[in-house]
Design a protein around this motif. Sequence first.
Motif, PDB file in Angstrom:
ATOM      1  N   GLU A  18       0.854  -1.184   0.000  1.00  0.00           N
ATOM      2  CA  GLU A  18       0.000   0.000   0.000  1.00  0.00           C
ATOM      3  C   GLU A  18       0.890   1.233   0.000  1.00  0.00           C
ATOM      4  N   ILE A  19       0.435   2.245  -0.713  1.00  0.00           N
ATOM      5  CA  ILE A  19       1.130   3.518  -0.791  1.00  0.00           C
ATOM      6  C   ILE A  19       0.193   4.565  -0.202  1.00  0.00           C
ATOM      7  N   VAL A  20       0.651   5.277   0.803  1.00  0.00           N
ATOM      8  CA  VAL A  20      -0.166   6.337   1.394  1.00  0.00           C
ATOM      9  C   VAL A  20       0.587   7.645   1.265  1.00  0.00           C
ATOM     10  N   GLY A  21      -0.158   8.735   1.149  1.00  0.00           N
ATOM     11  CA  GLY A  21       0.539   9.997   0.944  1.00  0.00           C
ATOM     12  C   GLY A  21      -0.298  11.217   1.249  1.00  0.00           C
ATOM     13  N   LEU A  22       0.350  12.372   1.076  1.00  0.00           N
ATOM     14  CA  LEU A  22      -0.259  13.664   1.339  1.00  0.00           C
ATOM     15  C   LEU A  22       0.121  14.647   0.240  1.00  0.00           C
ATOM     16  N   VAL A  23      -0.776  15.566  -0.064  1.00  0.00           N
ATOM     17  CA  VAL A  23      -0.447  16.708  -0.915  1.00  0.00           C
ATOM     18  C   VAL A  23      -0.780  17.973  -0.144  1.00  0.00           C
ATOM     19  N   VAL A  24       0.027  19.010  -0.366  1.00  0.00           N
ATOM     20  CA  VAL A  24      -0.163  20.240   0.399  1.00  0.00           C
ATOM     21  C   VAL A  24       0.288  21.429  -0.455  1.00  0.00           C
ATOM     22  N   ASP A  25      -0.377  22.541  -0.276  1.00  0.00           N
ATOM     23  CA  ASP A  25      -0.077  23.747  -1.059  1.00  0.00           C
ATOM     24  C   ASP A  25       0.138  24.925  -0.114  1.00  0.00           C
ATOM     25  N   ASN A  26       0.675  26.018  -0.660  1.00  0.00           N
ATOM     26  CA  ASN A  26       0.874  27.273   0.070  1.00  0.00           C
ATOM     27  C   ASN A  26       1.767  27.097   1.300  1.00  0.00           C
ATOM     28  N   VAL A  27       2.858  26.352   1.119  1.00  0.00           N
ATOM     29  CA  VAL A  27       3.791  26.096   2.212  1.00  0.00           C
ATOM     30  C   VAL A  27       4.880  27.168   2.233  1.00  0.00           C
ATOM     31  N   ASP A  28       5.166  27.689   3.406  1.00  0.00           N
ATOM     32  CA  ASP A  28       6.342  28.534   3.604  1.00  0.00           C
ATOM     33  C   ASP A  28       7.417  27.642   4.217  1.00  0.00           C
ATOM     34  N   GLU A 188       5.649   3.923   1.632  1.00  0.00           N
ATOM     35  CA  GLU A 188       5.255   2.580   1.207  1.00  0.00           C
ATOM     36  C   GLU A 188       5.247   1.618   2.387  1.00  0.00           C
ATOM     37  N   ASN A 189       4.248   0.768   2.382  1.00  0.00           N
ATOM     38  CA  ASN A 189       4.182  -0.325   3.361  1.00  0.00           C
ATOM     39  C   ASN A 189       4.068  -1.642   2.601  1.00  0.00           C
ATOM     40  N   ILE A 190       4.995  -2.553   2.852  1.00  0.00           N
ATOM     41  CA  ILE A 190       4.984  -3.847   2.166  1.00  0.00           C
ATOM     42  C   ILE A 190       4.628  -4.993   3.098  1.00  0.00           C
ATOM     43  N   ASN A 191       4.341  -4.662   4.355  1.00  0.00           N
ATOM     44  CA  ASN A 191       3.982  -5.673   5.349  1.00  0.00           C
ATOM     45  C   ASN A 191       2.547  -5.430   5.805  1.00  0.00           C
ATOM     46  N   PRO A 192       1.588  -6.264   5.383  1.00  0.00           N
ATOM     47  CA  PRO A 192       0.181  -6.044   5.746  1.00  0.00           C
ATOM     48  C   PRO A 192      -0.054  -5.928   7.254  1.00  0.00           C
ATOM     49  N   GLN A 193       0.803  -6.546   8.056  1.00  0.00           N
ATOM     50  CA  GLN A 193       0.634  -6.482   9.505  1.00  0.00           C
ATOM     51  C   GLN A 193       0.950  -5.094  10.068  1.00  0.00           C
ATOM     52  N   ARG A 194       1.546  -4.244   9.237  1.00  0.00           N
ATOM     53  CA  ARG A 194       1.893  -2.889   9.692  1.00  0.00           C
ATOM     54  C   ARG A 194       0.913  -1.834   9.142  1.00  0.00           C
ATOM     55  N   HIS A 195      -0.237  -2.269   8.686  1.00  0.00           N
ATOM     56  CA  HIS A 195      -1.196  -1.316   8.109  1.00  0.00           C
ATOM     57  C   HIS A 195      -1.555  -0.202   9.095  1.00  0.00           C
ATOM     58  N   ASN A 196      -1.903  -0.559  10.326  1.00  0.00           N
ATOM     59  CA  ASN A 196      -2.288   0.462  11.298  1.00  0.00           C
ATOM     60  C   ASN A 196      -1.143   1.419  11.586  1.00  0.00           C
ATOM     61  N   GLU A 197       0.074   0.898  11.557  1.00  0.00           N
ATOM     62  CA  GLU A 197       1.234   1.737  11.832  1.00  0.00           C
ATOM     63  C   GLU A 197       1.486   2.741  10.712  1.00  0.00           C
ATOM     64  N   VAL A 198       1.309   2.323   9.460  1.00  0.00           N
ATOM     65  CA  VAL A 198       1.553   3.272   8.370  1.00  0.00           C
ATOM     66  C   VAL A 198       0.491   4.377   8.366  1.00  0.00           C
ATOM     67  N   ILE A 199      -0.718   4.045   8.780  1.00  0.00           N
ATOM     68  CA  ILE A 199      -1.764   5.069   8.880  1.00  0.00           C
ATOM     69  C   ILE A 199      -1.418   6.055   9.996  1.00  0.00           C
ATOM     70  N   LEU A 222      -3.285   4.183  -1.856  1.00  0.00           N
ATOM     71  CA  LEU A 222      -3.317   3.384  -3.070  1.00  0.00           C
ATOM     72  C   LEU A 222      -3.070   1.916  -2.740  1.00  0.00           C
ATOM     73  N   THR A 223      -3.917   1.061  -3.312  1.00  0.00           N
ATOM     74  CA  THR A 223      -3.775  -0.384  -3.174  1.00  0.00           C
ATOM     75  C   THR A 223      -4.020  -1.015  -4.541  1.00  0.00           C
ATOM     76  N   LYS A 224      -3.871  -2.316  -4.609  1.00  0.00           N
ATOM     77  CA  LYS A 224      -4.109  -3.020  -5.871  1.00  0.00           C
ATOM     78  C   LYS A 224      -5.526  -2.776  -6.378  1.00  0.00           C
ATOM     79  N   ASP A 225      -6.482  -2.685  -5.462  1.00  0.00           N
ATOM     80  CA  ASP A 225      -7.875  -2.464  -5.854  1.00  0.00           C
ATOM     81  C   ASP A 225      -8.187  -0.997  -6.131  1.00  0.00           C
ATOM     82  N   HIS A 226      -7.352  -0.097  -5.621  1.00  0.00           N
ATOM     83  CA  HIS A 226      -7.541   1.342  -5.841  1.00  0.00           C
ATOM     84  C   HIS A 226      -6.182   1.954  -6.193  1.00  0.00           C
TER      85      HIS A 226
END
Length: 237
Positions: A18-28, A188-199, A222-226
């Motif tokens: 799973e790939i998790v991420g953030l986008v942000v604008d107007n940063v100083d 990136e998280n490649i270990n399903p057991q660490r899902h809660n930790e990556v969140i 992002l996941t295989k299904d999304h």
Amino acid sequence: MKQFNVQPAFWQIFPEAEIVGLVVDNVDNTGALPAKLLTTANEKAQQWVPNDPISANPVVQDWRKAYQQFKTKKGARSAVENLLKRAKQGKGVTSINPAVDLYNAVALTWAFPIGGQDLTKIQGNIELTVAQGGEEFIPIGEANVESALMGEVIYQDGESVICRCFNWRDSSRVEITSTTHQMIFYMENINPQRHNEVIQALELLQTYLQTYLQVTAKSFQLTKDHPQADLQALLYD
């Protein structure tokens, strides 16, 4: 319209990633953070690597095994292993600029690789895929052009590779500097057991951005299904 797409070739190698991420604008990104932020993160990192050698620790083992699944540049390791190694050796990760310091602090605290890039310098879409071979890449801090290997996991945009060997090194073309105002971060998280930790890691980065840079970041997963995220819509929703 900028999108983040993970191609089927990647999921064939890492179907549970799973790939998790953030986008942000107007940063100083010109200020300074409390020095203790990175100091504390370097200390926390050591809980993830108590064993010697460093490869004997589960979070490092996960990435060592992952890097055996695709073609890599000789000596390339996951970015998070490099951060943890520095912390373990007492060298510590030092300050670069506020936004980079924030994601490095989270990477050290939660032992996940995190990439950050200047979104305005991304040409077209971001794709996580497997290289055909020969795609150009210039690492941060260097001037010489490298070429991705056939079968190497890469992030690329419409111009060139923006991160080589999955999460080994980012491109100098899209690096976050003091003048960057629109950013993307992903881990990136490649270990399903660490899902809660990556969140939790993602939420910590979101909190840090709000607390220290006074900006609200929008998240995606992002996941295989999304396998696709509309970055433009996230930014301007």
